[in-house]
Enzyme design. Structure first.
Site, PDB file in Angstrom:
ATOM      1  N   ALA A  65       0.518  -0.805  -0.208  1.00 60.17           N
ATOM      2  CA  ALA A  65       0.069  -0.220   0.316  1.00 60.17           C
ATOM      3  C   ALA A  65       1.158   1.317   0.247  1.00 60.17           C
ATOM      4  CB  ALA A  65      -0.352   0.142   1.495  1.00 60.17           C
ATOM      5  N   GLY A 108       0.851  -5.044   1.142  1.00 59.02           N
ATOM      6  CA  GLY A 108      -0.618  -4.765   0.254  1.00 59.02           C
ATOM      7  C   GLY A 108      -0.645  -5.394  -1.704  1.00 59.02           C
ATOM      8  N   GLU A 111      -0.543  -9.002  -0.416  1.00 60.69           N
ATOM      9  CA  GLU A 111      -2.391  -9.044   0.030  1.00 60.69           C
ATOM     10  C   GLU A 111      -3.080  -9.293  -1.609  1.00 60.69           C
ATOM     11  OE1 GLU A 111      -1.768  -6.048   2.906  1.00 60.69           O
ATOM     12  OE2 GLU A 111      -2.884  -6.975   4.127  1.00 60.69           O
ATOM     13  N   GLU A 131       4.535  -4.874   7.054  1.00 60.91           N
ATOM     14  CA  GLU A 131       4.236  -4.129   7.720  1.00 60.91           C
ATOM     15  C   GLU A 131       5.141  -3.447   9.344  1.00 60.91           C
ATOM     16  OE1 GLU A 131       2.591  -6.005   5.843  1.00 60.91           O
ATOM     17  OE2 GLU A 131       1.189  -5.477   4.942  1.00 60.91           O
TER      18      GLU A 131
HETATM   19  C1  HXC Z   1       5.117   4.588  -1.452  1.00 62.03           C
HETATM   20  C2  HXC Z   1       6.461   3.423  -1.961  1.00 62.03           C
HETATM   21  C3  HXC Z   1       6.232   2.283  -1.402  1.00 62.03           C
HETATM   22  C4  HXC Z   1       5.610   2.010  -0.960  1.00 62.03           C
HETATM   23  C5  HXC Z   1       8.562   1.713  -2.898  1.00 62.03           C
HETATM   24  N1  HXC Z   1       7.976   3.458  -2.700  1.00 62.03           N
HETATM   25  N2  HXC Z   1       7.352   1.803  -2.291  1.00 62.03           N
HETATM   26  N3  HXC Z   1       5.543   4.612  -2.232  1.00 62.03           N
HETATM   27  N4  HXC Z   1       4.487   3.126  -0.788  1.00 62.03           N
HETATM   28  N5  HXC Z   1       4.938   0.953  -0.289  1.00 62.03           N
HETATM   29  C6  HXC Z   1       8.826   4.178  -3.428  1.00 62.03           C
HETATM   30  C7  HXC Z   1       9.942   5.090  -2.609  1.00 62.03           C
HETATM   31  O1  HXC Z   1       9.431   5.883  -1.659  1.00 62.03           O
HETATM   32  C8  HXC Z   1      11.182   5.167  -3.926  1.00 62.03           C
HETATM   33  O2  HXC Z   1      10.843   6.589  -4.016  1.00 62.03           O
HETATM   34  C9  HXC Z   1      10.769   4.202  -5.071  1.00 62.03           C
HETATM   35  O3  HXC Z   1       9.137   4.001  -4.831  1.00 62.03           O
HETATM   36  C10 HXC Z   1      11.400   3.813  -5.131  1.00 62.03           C
HETATM   37  O4  HXC Z   1      11.485   2.481  -4.044  1.00 62.03           O
HETATM   38  P1  HXC Z   1      13.307   2.322  -3.630  1.00 62.03           P
HETATM   39  O5  HXC Z   1      12.590   2.256  -1.894  1.00 62.03           O
HETATM   40  O6  HXC Z   1      13.848   3.618  -3.522  1.00 62.03           O
HETATM   41  O7  HXC Z   1      13.667   1.114  -4.401  1.00 62.03           O
HETATM   42  P2  HXC Z   1      15.147   0.006  -3.776  1.00 62.03           P
HETATM   43  O8  HXC Z   1      15.867   1.118  -3.007  1.00 62.03           O
HETATM   44  O9  HXC Z   1      14.931  -1.123  -5.106  1.00 62.03           O
HETATM   45  O10 HXC Z   1      13.753  -0.501  -2.608  1.00 62.03           O
HETATM   46  C11 HXC Z   1      13.141  -1.330  -3.354  1.00 62.03           C
HETATM   47  C12 HXC Z   1      11.828  -2.101  -1.219  1.00 62.03           C
HETATM   48  C13 HXC Z   1      11.400  -0.058  -0.923  1.00 62.03           C
HETATM   49  C14 HXC Z   1      12.850  -2.434  -1.014  1.00 62.03           C
HETATM   50  C15 HXC Z   1      10.482  -2.762  -1.783  1.00 62.03           C
HETATM   51  O11 HXC Z   1      10.732   0.344  -1.482  1.00 62.03           O
HETATM   52  C16 HXC Z   1      10.491  -0.847  -0.051  1.00 62.03           C
HETATM   53  O12 HXC Z   1      11.296  -1.598   1.472  1.00 62.03           O
HETATM   54  N6  HXC Z   1       8.991  -0.620   0.493  1.00 62.03           N
HETATM   55  C17 HXC Z   1       8.315  -0.734   1.173  1.00 62.03           C
HETATM   56  C18 HXC Z   1       7.873  -2.200   1.582  1.00 62.03           C
HETATM   57  C19 HXC Z   1       6.357  -1.390   2.452  1.00 62.03           C
HETATM   58  O13 HXC Z   1       7.288  -1.484   3.301  1.00 62.03           O
HETATM   59  N7  HXC Z   1       5.653  -2.254   2.030  1.00 62.03           N
HETATM   60  C20 HXC Z   1       4.649  -2.577   3.053  1.00 62.03           C
HETATM   61  C21 HXC Z   1       3.327  -1.019   2.834  1.00 62.03           C
HETATM   62  S1  HXC Z   1       2.763  -1.597   4.261  1.00 62.03           S
HETATM   63  P3  HXC Z   1      11.419   7.835  -4.023  1.00 62.03           P
HETATM   64  O14 HXC Z   1      10.317   8.818  -4.538  1.00 62.03           O
HETATM   65  O15 HXC Z   1      11.265   8.099  -2.847  1.00 62.03           O
HETATM   66  O16 HXC Z   1      12.341   7.900  -4.896  1.00 62.03           O
HETATM   67  C22 HXC Z   1       0.601  -2.222   3.702  1.00 62.03           C
HETATM   68  C23 HXC Z   1       0.507  -1.990   4.591  1.00 62.03           C
HETATM   69  C24 HXC Z   1      -1.085  -2.867   3.362  1.00 62.03           C
HETATM   70  O17 HXC Z   1       1.035  -2.620   2.816  1.00 62.03           O
HETATM   71  C25 HXC Z   1      -2.091  -2.305   4.202  1.00 62.03           C
HETATM   72  C26 HXC Z   1      -3.042  -0.963   4.248  1.00 62.03           C
HETATM   73  C27 HXC Z   1      -4.776  -0.729   3.730  1.00 62.03           C
END
Ligand code: HXC
Length: 257
Positions: A65, A108, A111, A131
């Site tokens: 998400a 997400g 999911e 998360e």
């Molecule tokens: C918003 C995101 C994002 C996310 C990545 N980006 N994941 N933006 N929400 N979930 C954005 C980054 O901010 C970045 O933008 C761009 O995408 C590229 O990501 P990087 O982090 O620079 O890439 P990398 O170094 O290759 O790392 C990849 C990654 C990392 C390991 C997947 O992006 C990451 O950990 N993402 C979050 C994963 C996560 O925690 N997901 C769960 C979310 S909570 P900018 O503009 O900053 O360069 C969830 C809850 C669900 O899903 C229920 C809710 C309704």
């Protein structure tokens, strides 16, 4: 096209939904959820579509998400957030849905894959529910669907630790239907989707309804759903055709009714 965050196309009887927010690794914001739900519903009401494939990019199916969209929300606002409704509509489509996963399927994203009926994974895929690292818990069905998919103890470890797993482990624990070399992911998804879409649509709907019942209810209630779905198919033209074709030793020509 009417969509900005996804690419929607139909090839033969297969409907394709490709997540397309490369700048955010396909993070699922409110617009994505509305668009995916709308595209899936449109395919679902179209009898010329017998299977749907949801996919992302090589690097990311979806990295979760959208954290930036959620970050400043209050609990009340999250409860009100309508994209949960969109995902509920997506999960309710009657048409079989295949997730073709390459790269990150996190939070997400994992999911969303689990809302699909079949998960095909590239050997480069990474799954997880991270998360807990953000101070929250899975919120799009992960706590419930992961347990049903892989069992309590595997799910508990992944949800409590946030540990990410590669495609081979995801397959071993039963989260993934099949792992294929990355270059084969879309051809394999196409082939599987075409195979499924060639079957009689009423029997596909019935199969999915019985599978859903198995996930959601008791054995007794599920067997009752199966009995009714099985019987109802005997009033379809395709059941008569399928069984006649067997008797006549020829392939069936289904009319999807
Ligand atoms: C918003 C995101 C994002 C996310 C990545 N980006 N994941 N933006 N929400 N979930 C954005 C980054 O901010 C970045 O933008 C761009 O995408 C590229 O990501 P990087 O982090 O620079 O890439 P990398 O170094 O290759 O790392 C990849 C990654 C990392 C390991 C997947 O992006 C990451 O950990 N993402 C979050 C994963 C996560 O925690 N997901 C769960 C979310 S909570 P900018 O503009 O900053 O360069 C969830 C809850 C669900 O899903 C229920 C809710 C309704």
């Amino acid at each position: 096209s009417e969509y900005e965050t996804i690419i929607v196309e139909q090839q033969g009887r297969v409907g394709w939904i490709t997540l397309n927010r490369p700048e955010a690794l396909n993070a699922l914001n409110g617009q994505v959820s509305e668009e995916v739900a709308a595209a899936a519903s449109a395919f679902d009401t179209d009898d010329s579509v017998g299977a749907i494939v949801v996919t992302g990019s090589e690097k990311a199916f979806a990295a979760g998400a959208d954290i930036k969209e959620m970050e400043s929300k209050t609990g009340a606002e999250m409860l009100d957030t309508d994209h949960f409704g969109a995902w509920t509509r997506f999960a309710a489509v009657k048409t079989p849905v295949i997730a073709a996963v390459s790269g990150y399927a996190l939070g997400g994203g994992c999911e969303l894959a689990m809302m699909c009926d079949i998960i095909l994974a590239a050997d480069t895929a990474t799954f997880g529910q991270p998360e807990i690292n953000l101070g929250v818990v899975p919120g799009m069905g992960g706590t419930q669907r992961l347990i049903r998919a892989v069992g309590y103890y595997k799910a508990a470890e992944l949800i409590l630790s946030g540990r990410l797993i590669k495609a081979d482990e995801a397959e071993r624990i039963g989260l993934v239907s099949r792992v294929v070399p990355a270059a084969d992911l879309l051809p394999e998804a196409t082939s599987l989707a075409e195979t499924i879409a060639s079957k009689s649509l009423p029997s596909l709907y019935a199969a999915k309804a019985t599978l859903d019942a198995a996930m959601e209810t008791t054995l007794e209630a599920g067997l009752d759903v199966e009995k009714r779905q099985f019987a109802a198919l005997f009033d379809t033209a395709d059941q008569k055709e399928g069984m006649a074709a067997f008797r006549e030793k020829r392939p069936p020509h289904f009319q999807h009714r």
